[in-house]
Design a protein around this motif. Structure first.
Motif, PDB file in Angstrom:
ATOM      1  N   ARG A  19       0.831  -1.193   0.000  1.00 55.01           N
ATOM      2  CA  ARG A  19       0.000   0.000   0.000  1.00 55.01           C
ATOM      3  C   ARG A  19       0.872   1.251   0.000  1.00 55.01           C
ATOM      4  N   LEU A  20       0.595   2.109  -0.940  1.00 58.74           N
ATOM      5  CA  LEU A  20       1.276   3.396  -1.020  1.00 58.74           C
ATOM      6  C   LEU A  20       0.398   4.473  -0.392  1.00 58.74           C
ATOM      7  N   SER A  21       1.063   5.447   0.219  1.00 58.08           N
ATOM      8  CA  SER A  21       0.366   6.581   0.814  1.00 58.08           C
ATOM      9  C   SER A  21       0.861   7.871   0.182  1.00 58.08           C
ATOM     10  N   CYS A  22      -0.011   8.834   0.127  1.00 61.40           N
ATOM     11  CA  CYS A  22       0.335  10.167  -0.355  1.00 61.40           C
ATOM     12  C   CYS A  22      -0.312  11.158   0.595  1.00 61.40           C
ATOM     13  N   VAL A  23       0.512  11.890   1.321  1.00 54.94           N
ATOM     14  CA  VAL A  23       0.027  12.861   2.283  1.00 54.94           C
ATOM     15  C   VAL A  23       0.187  14.259   1.714  1.00 54.94           C
ATOM     16  N   ALA A  24      -0.865  15.046   1.829  1.00 60.93           N
ATOM     17  CA  ALA A  24      -0.870  16.401   1.287  1.00 60.93           C
ATOM     18  C   ALA A  24      -0.814  17.429   2.402  1.00 60.93           C
ATOM     19  N   SER A  25      -0.109  18.488   2.146  1.00 64.38           N
ATOM     20  CA  SER A  25      -0.115  19.619   3.063  1.00 64.38           C
ATOM     21  C   SER A  25      -1.147  20.620   2.589  1.00 64.38           C
ATOM     22  N   GLY A  26      -1.585  21.472   3.447  1.00 66.27           N
ATOM     23  CA  GLY A  26      -2.554  22.483   3.048  1.00 66.27           C
ATOM     24  C   GLY A  26      -3.966  22.133   3.456  1.00 66.27           C
ATOM     25  N   ARG A  27      -4.814  23.131   3.461  1.00 64.47           N
ATOM     26  CA  ARG A  27      -6.172  22.964   3.963  1.00 64.47           C
ATOM     27  C   ARG A  27      -7.194  22.670   2.885  1.00 64.47           C
ATOM     28  N   THR A  28      -6.758  22.640   1.625  1.00 62.36           N
ATOM     29  CA  THR A  28      -7.717  22.503   0.532  1.00 62.36           C
ATOM     30  C   THR A  28      -7.705  21.131  -0.097  1.00 62.36           C
ATOM     31  N   PHE A  29      -7.111  20.154   0.585  1.00 64.24           N
ATOM     32  CA  PHE A  29      -6.987  18.810   0.008  1.00 64.24           C
ATOM     33  C   PHE A  29      -8.335  18.278  -0.445  1.00 64.24           C
ATOM     34  N   SER A  30      -9.363  18.500   0.324  1.00 60.88           N
ATOM     35  CA  SER A  30     -10.680  17.939   0.023  1.00 60.88           C
ATOM     36  C   SER A  30     -11.310  18.518  -1.241  1.00 60.88           C
ATOM     37  N   SER A  31     -10.736  19.560  -1.784  1.00 62.40           N
ATOM     38  CA  SER A  31     -11.272  20.144  -3.002  1.00 62.40           C
ATOM     39  C   SER A  31     -10.631  19.582  -4.259  1.00 62.40           C
ATOM     40  N   TYR A  32      -9.612  18.735  -4.101  1.00 63.77           N
ATOM     41  CA  TYR A  32      -8.897  18.190  -5.253  1.00 63.77           C
ATOM     42  C   TYR A  32      -9.280  16.743  -5.522  1.00 63.77           C
ATOM     43  N   ALA A  33      -9.550  16.437  -6.770  1.00 64.22           N
ATOM     44  CA  ALA A  33      -9.482  15.034  -7.162  1.00 64.22           C
ATOM     45  C   ALA A  33      -8.003  14.663  -7.122  1.00 64.22           C
ATOM     46  N   MET A  34      -7.733  13.394  -6.856  1.00 63.70           N
ATOM     47  CA  MET A  34      -6.343  12.941  -6.738  1.00 63.70           C
ATOM     48  C   MET A  34      -6.105  11.773  -7.696  1.00 63.70           C
ATOM     49  N   ALA A  35      -4.868  11.601  -8.088  1.00 59.12           N
ATOM     50  CA  ALA A  35      -4.540  10.538  -9.028  1.00 59.12           C
ATOM     51  C   ALA A  35      -3.197   9.915  -8.698  1.00 59.12           C
ATOM     52  N   TRP A  36      -3.040   8.699  -9.119  1.00 60.27           N
ATOM     53  CA  TRP A  36      -1.744   8.004  -9.087  1.00 60.27           C
ATOM     54  C   TRP A  36      -1.308   7.733 -10.519  1.00 60.27           C
ATOM     55  N   PHE A  37      -0.042   7.996 -10.763  1.00 61.94           N
ATOM     56  CA  PHE A  37       0.593   7.669 -12.034  1.00 61.94           C
ATOM     57  C   PHE A  37       1.822   6.816 -11.728  1.00 61.94           C
ATOM     58  N   ARG A  38       2.344   6.186 -12.747  1.00 61.97           N
ATOM     59  CA  ARG A  38       3.594   5.453 -12.586  1.00 61.97           C
ATOM     60  C   ARG A  38       4.441   5.584 -13.834  1.00 61.97           C
ATOM     61  N   GLN A  39       5.733   5.455 -13.630  1.00 58.29           N
ATOM     62  CA  GLN A  39       6.660   5.533 -14.754  1.00 58.29           C
ATOM     63  C   GLN A  39       7.703   4.443 -14.607  1.00 58.29           C
ATOM     64  N   ALA A  40       7.683   3.527 -15.549  1.00 59.89           N
ATOM     65  CA  ALA A  40       8.666   2.453 -15.580  1.00 59.89           C
ATOM     66  C   ALA A  40       9.917   2.951 -16.289  1.00 59.89           C
ATOM     67  N   PRO A  41      11.051   2.329 -16.011  1.00 60.56           N
ATOM     68  CA  PRO A  41      12.304   2.752 -16.652  1.00 60.56           C
ATOM     69  C   PRO A  41      12.187   2.742 -18.175  1.00 60.56           C
ATOM     70  N   GLY A  42      12.540   3.848 -18.785  1.00 58.46           N
ATOM     71  CA  GLY A  42      12.535   3.935 -20.231  1.00 58.46           C
ATOM     72  C   GLY A  42      11.170   4.112 -20.867  1.00 58.46           C
ATOM     73  N   LYS A  43      10.146   4.304 -20.038  1.00 57.76           N
ATOM     74  CA  LYS A  43       8.791   4.428 -20.563  1.00 57.76           C
ATOM     75  C   LYS A  43       8.164   5.755 -20.155  1.00 57.76           C
ATOM     76  N   GLU A  44       7.079   6.080 -20.837  1.00 50.65           N
ATOM     77  CA  GLU A  44       6.331   7.284 -20.498  1.00 50.65           C
ATOM     78  C   GLU A  44       5.571   7.084 -19.188  1.00 50.65           C
ATOM     79  N   ARG A  45       5.295   8.193 -18.537  1.00 53.83           N
ATOM     80  CA  ARG A  45       4.459   8.138 -17.349  1.00 53.83           C
ATOM     81  C   ARG A  45       3.051   7.716 -17.754  1.00 53.83           C
ATOM     82  N   GLU A  46       2.454   6.826 -16.988  1.00 56.97           N
ATOM     83  CA  GLU A  46       1.125   6.347 -17.329  1.00 56.97           C
ATOM     84  C   GLU A  46       0.170   6.476 -16.151  1.00 56.97           C
ATOM     85  N   PHE A  47      -1.061   6.693 -16.500  1.00 54.03           N
ATOM     86  CA  PHE A  47      -2.140   6.816 -15.523  1.00 54.03           C
ATOM     87  C   PHE A  47      -2.414   5.477 -14.851  1.00 54.03           C
TER      88      PHE A  47
END
Length: 128
Positions: A19-47
């Protein structure tokens, strides 16, 4: 804007979970949709996955659907990516991103170029 920090990466064996975690600073976190992307070696970043600001809607890439789950807790300013049944092709640097431009609701969530706020990422190597 928010600042994002991922954690939870590390070597995982094929078939195992992490399980990966992503912690945000700031008070407006609840107003953002959030996403995870990944990038393998030698490849483009993918959704990988995205979740609406309130957490009621999620969308996944076909390559992870049924294996990965995105979730959030706005009270904790945190979004998670639960990864199950790892495959070697899941090896990548995983980053979270905050959607400050309404990408989620415009069906543009898979476009990494549309995100302004990124974490540094966390490495997830998958061994056989």
């Amino acid at each position: 804007q928010v600042q994002l920090a991922e954690s939870g990466g590390g070597l995982v064996q094929a078939g195992d979970s992490r399980r990966l975690s992503c912690v945000a600073s700031g008070r407006t976190f609840s107003s953002y949709a959030m996403a995870w992307f990944r990038q393998a070696p030698g490849k483009e970043r993918e959704f990988v996955a995205t979740i609406s600001s309130g957490g009621e809607s999620t969308i996944y890439a076909e390559s992870v659907k049924g294996r990965f789950t995105i979730a959030r807790d706005n009270a904790k300013n945190t979004v998670w990516l639960q990864m199950n049944s790892h495959k070697p092709e899941d090896t990548a640097n995983y980053s979270c991103a905050a959607d400050a431009s309404g990408l989620f609701y415009a069906d543009l969530y898979a476009d990494a170029g549309g995100y302004d706020c990124w974490g540094r990422g966390t490495q997830v190597p998958v061994s056989l």
